[in-house]
Design an enzyme around this catalytic site. Structure first.
Site, PDB file in Angstrom:
ATOM      1  N   LEU A 181       2.419  -1.957   4.140  1.00  7.10           N
ATOM      2  CA  LEU A 181       2.106  -0.561   3.869  1.00  7.10           C
ATOM      3  C   LEU A 181       3.356   0.270   4.072  1.00  7.10           C
ATOM      4  O   LEU A 181       4.209  -0.056   4.896  1.00  7.10           O
ATOM      5  CB  LEU A 181       0.967  -0.047   4.748  1.00  7.10           C
ATOM      6  CG  LEU A 181       1.239   0.128   6.223  1.00  7.10           C
ATOM      7  CD1 LEU A 181       0.949   1.560   6.632  1.00  7.10           C
ATOM      8  CD2 LEU A 181       0.368  -0.817   7.003  1.00  7.10           C
ATOM      9  N   CYS A 182       3.449   1.318   3.313  1.00  8.06           N
ATOM     10  CA  CYS A 182       4.614   2.197   3.347  1.00  8.06           C
ATOM     11  C   CYS A 182       4.607   3.023   4.631  1.00  8.06           C
ATOM     12  O   CYS A 182       3.677   3.790   4.876  1.00  8.06           O
ATOM     13  CB  CYS A 182       4.621   3.113   2.130  1.00  8.06           C
ATOM     14  SG  CYS A 182       6.015   4.255   2.121  1.00  8.06           S
ATOM     15  N   VAL A 183       5.646   2.848   5.425  1.00  7.36           N
ATOM     16  CA  VAL A 183       5.736   3.545   6.703  1.00  7.36           C
ATOM     17  C   VAL A 183       5.800   5.057   6.498  1.00  7.36           C
ATOM     18  O   VAL A 183       5.169   5.817   7.240  1.00  7.36           O
ATOM     19  CB  VAL A 183       6.928   3.018   7.541  1.00  7.36           C
ATOM     20  CG1 VAL A 183       8.259   3.303   6.870  1.00  7.36           C
ATOM     21  CG2 VAL A 183       6.901   3.613   8.937  1.00  7.36           C
ATOM     22  N   ALA A 208       2.386   6.412   5.487  1.00 12.79           N
ATOM     23  CA  ALA A 208       1.483   6.348   6.635  1.00 12.79           C
ATOM     24  C   ALA A 208       1.769   7.476   7.618  1.00 12.79           C
ATOM     25  O   ALA A 208       0.843   8.158   8.082  1.00 12.79           O
ATOM     26  CB  ALA A 208       1.615   4.993   7.320  1.00 12.79           C
ATOM     27  N   LEU A 254       0.849  -1.189   0.000  1.00 14.13           N
ATOM     28  CA  LEU A 254       0.000   0.000   0.000  1.00 14.13           C
ATOM     29  C   LEU A 254       0.884   1.237   0.000  1.00 14.13           C
ATOM     30  O   LEU A 254       1.765   1.378   0.851  1.00 14.13           O
ATOM     31  CB  LEU A 254      -0.898   0.024   1.237  1.00 14.13           C
ATOM     32  CG  LEU A 254      -1.815  -1.167   1.471  1.00 14.13           C
ATOM     33  CD1 LEU A 254      -2.706  -0.902   2.665  1.00 14.13           C
ATOM     34  CD2 LEU A 254      -2.633  -1.485   0.246  1.00 14.13           C
TER      35      LEU A 254
END
Length: 117
Positions: free
Chosen positions: A77-79, A82, A40
């Protein structure tokens, strides 16, 4: 058959994109391809948020993601995306937090990279 990794960029309101993603994954697996993961990115990180509630007559996003995870597909998911969007990354199940470098390494180890926006 090919190994495939997917980057998903669509916001939570884009139900058509999520349904397209689900059909793509099921179709690819059905013909023998392997889906190594879904990453994501951008506004898609909101899919990992536990801070919204959907009416029962709408697509239940977390149920869709859990059904994908149940197929053995790694969900990340991309830290950075986010954190930029204020998303708490402490409780993101069934997603794991990852960076772009990890995603790039995963891409390098697969045959195909598919983007869904």
């Amino acid at each position: 058959m090919a190994s495939i990794i997917i980057s998903y960029h669509a916001n939570v309101t884009s139900h058509d994109s999520l349904q397209h993603l689900t059909r793509f994954i099921h179709s690819a697996i059905k013909v023998g391809h392997s889906i190594k993961g879904v990453f994501l990115y951008q506004d898609a990180v909101f899919h990992a948020s536990n801070h919204f509630s959907l009416p029962s007559d709408e697509l239940q996003i977390m149920e869709v993601w859990q059904s994908i995870a149940d197929l053995g597909v790694k969900l990340s998911l991309c830290v950075t995306a986010a954190e930029k969007r204020g998303l708490a990354i402490s409780n993101t199940l069934p997603f794991e937090v990852a960076g772009l470098a990890e995603f790039a390494m995963d891409v390098a180890q697969t045959d195909k990279w598919v983007q869904i926006k």
